[in-house]
Design a protein around this motif. Sequence first.
Motif: not given
Ligand code: PRP
Length: 180
Positions: A105-110, A100-103, A45-47
């Motif tokens: 961080d670890t890069g695991l999601t991306l 489009v990502e909000d953050i 949801k973050g983005a």
């Molecule tokens: C957050 C953020 C990214 C992800 C980045 O999502 O929106 O998608 O974590 O973190 P990473 O680089 O460590 O993988 P989250 O799972 O908190 O869900 P949300 O967007 O619904 O808040």
Amino acid sequence: MRDARTMRTKVLIRRAAIERRVREVARQIARDFKGQRVHLVGVLKGACIFLSDLVREIDLETSIDFIAVASYGRGRESTGQVRLLKDLDSSIAGLNVILVEDILDTGLTLSYLLRVLRQRRPKTLRVAALLDKPAQRREEVQADYVGFTIPNEFVVGYGLDYAERYRNLKDVCILRTASR
Ligand code: PRP
């Protein structure tokens, strides 16, 4: 987990600075894809807030879609696992896709999302992240468009949450446990 009432926020990036930087990123995208259509894929949801501001500043033909993943659960630390919660509504084959990502961080999601989306044969695949927190990186990934590189702090606001709270803050804020 700490009780939410013992948490305090401190502004890291003000709303006006976010607005300015979002416009700059949009201009860069418009230059890079001049005369073409771009398809923005927001990672829920973050983005959602970054995407809605960004798309309105891009002076090109655009379309949008959303994908939802979960990696954090309700806590502040990454679980190290990514789950697909909602897939795209339509095909991205042949499109200029900007994830489009909000953050970042670890890069695991991306890393997970790039693997999934590359298999679907977009014409191009780029990444726009409002925030980049390189200190926590566990996967070798980077964004093509970065709003701000931030220190190793837990941040909320402008779409980012802590246990689903604070997404509505207009500034990006550091969330810390208050000393009592
Ligand atoms: C957050 C953020 C990214 C992800 C980045 O999502 O929106 O998608 O974590 O973190 P990473 O680089 O460590 O993988 P989250 O799972 O908190 O869900 P949300 O967007 O619904 O808040």
